[in-house]
Design an enzyme around this catalytic site. Structure first.
Site, PDB file in Angstrom:
ATOM      1  CE1 TYR A 125      -2.455 -15.368 -45.130  1.00  0.00           C
ATOM      2  CE2 TYR A 125      -0.510 -15.431 -46.548  1.00  0.00           C
ATOM      3  CZ  TYR A 125      -1.418 -16.076 -45.726  1.00  0.00           C
ATOM      4  OH  TYR A 125      -1.283 -17.425 -45.486  1.00  0.00           O
ATOM      5  CB  SER A 170       2.076 -18.136 -44.777  1.00  0.00           C
ATOM      6  OG  SER A 170       2.423 -17.955 -46.132  1.00  0.00           O
TER       7      SER A 170
END
Ligand SMILES: NC(=O)c1ccc[n+]([C@@H]2O[C@H](COP(=O)([O-])OP(=O)(O)OC[C@H]3O[C@@H](n4cnc5c(N)ncnc54)[C@H](OP(=O)(O)O)[C@@H]3O)[C@@H](O)[C@H]2O)c1
Length: 248
Positions: A150, A136
């Protein structure tokens, strides 16, 4: 394009489902892995008759080991293993619990570590193979307060990916390890986040899962090591790091 056997984890929705469909349409044999059999079978039906469904929770090492064995038994080999499973969280750092951190580490780090480690003996025996880890933008730049855990887990994934690649490079140059980093993608990621959250589509300027899948397909061909799914991400990361370490 040479036909390859491609295993996609998290293939029951979002990026993984789009990748499985795109890879099948490009002539590859696909194995779809996730926990929800019904959704996997729906995606597999769109991939064609050769698609192979395997239900597994990839936060369990024994289940990942069984998935590798099932893929090899079914297709005779695995060429590409895509660690695509991941999950977000919606909670600011001040409120994070031990359980929040454990979950983020299991689903975003251990899932990929198990995939890399469990497919490695097969790749070593064949003298080649490809791992692609889906990370990501938040693994490079921690700009989303509610995604801190995260973001941290994906930072860990990036380090593991880079060092796994370095470890294999000298001894097993035929085994390549790639990292693909999307920004916002219009999938169920937003609503699937731990503690809930708004749908990804409520934010502007996202990519469609198919666009990300096409980038991953290109990485399968080029074996590029580290790729953003949007060109502008590179400049955003550079700008962030240029602002660090300048003072006092
Ligand atoms: N969407 C975004 O904005 C975005 C941005 C950057 C990076 N990413 C990354 O892209 C990847 C794919 O995300 P997505 O957007 O496609 O999310 P998604 O739509 O929520 O899909 C997640 C997939 O992972 C599977 N999964 C979750 N936990 C699992 C487990 N323990 N074992 C096996 N399968 C599991 C889910 O299926 P089951 O529930 O059936 O198991 C589903 O197929 C993730 O790594 C995510 O971090 C997404």
């Amino acid at each position: 394009m040479t036909e390859r056997v491609v295993v996609v984890t998290g293939a029951s929705s979002g990026i993984g489902a789009a990748l499985a469909e795109r890879a099948a349409a490009a002539g590859h044999a696909v194995m779809l892995v996730a926990r929800t059999e019904e959704r996997l079978r729906e995606v597999a039906a769109r991939c064609g008759p050769r698609a192979f469904v395997h239900v597994a929770d990839v936060t369990s090492r024994p289940e990942v080991r069984r998935a590798v064995a099932a893929g090899v038994a079914h297709f005779g080999r695995i060429d590409v293993w895509v660690n695509n499973v991941g999950r977000g969280i919606t909670r600011p750092p001040s409120q994070l619990t031990d359980e929040d951190i454990d979950l983020m580490m299991r689903v975003n780090v251990l899932s990929a570590l198990y995939g890399m480690q469990e497919v490695l003996p097969h790749f070593r025996a064949r003298g080649g193979g490809q791992v692609i880890n889906v990370s990501s933008m938040l693994a490079r730049v921690p700009y989303a307060v509610h995604r801190a855990a995260y973001s941290g887990a994906k930072h860990f994934l990036n380090a593991l990916t880079a060092n796994f690649r370095d470890e294999l490079a000298a001894e097993h140059p035929g085994i390549t390890v790639s990292l693909v980093s999307p920004g916002l993608v219009y999938t169920e990621f937003g609503t699937n986040a731990h503690h809930g959250g708004p749908p990804s589509r409520s934010f502007p300027q996202g990519q469609d899962a198919e666009q990300v899948a096409d980038v991953i397909l290109r990485v399968m061909e080029t074996r590029a090591t580290d790729v953003y799914t949007r060109p502008e991400s590179h400049d955003r990361v550079v700008a962030y790091f240029e602002g660090i370490g300048q003072g006092p």
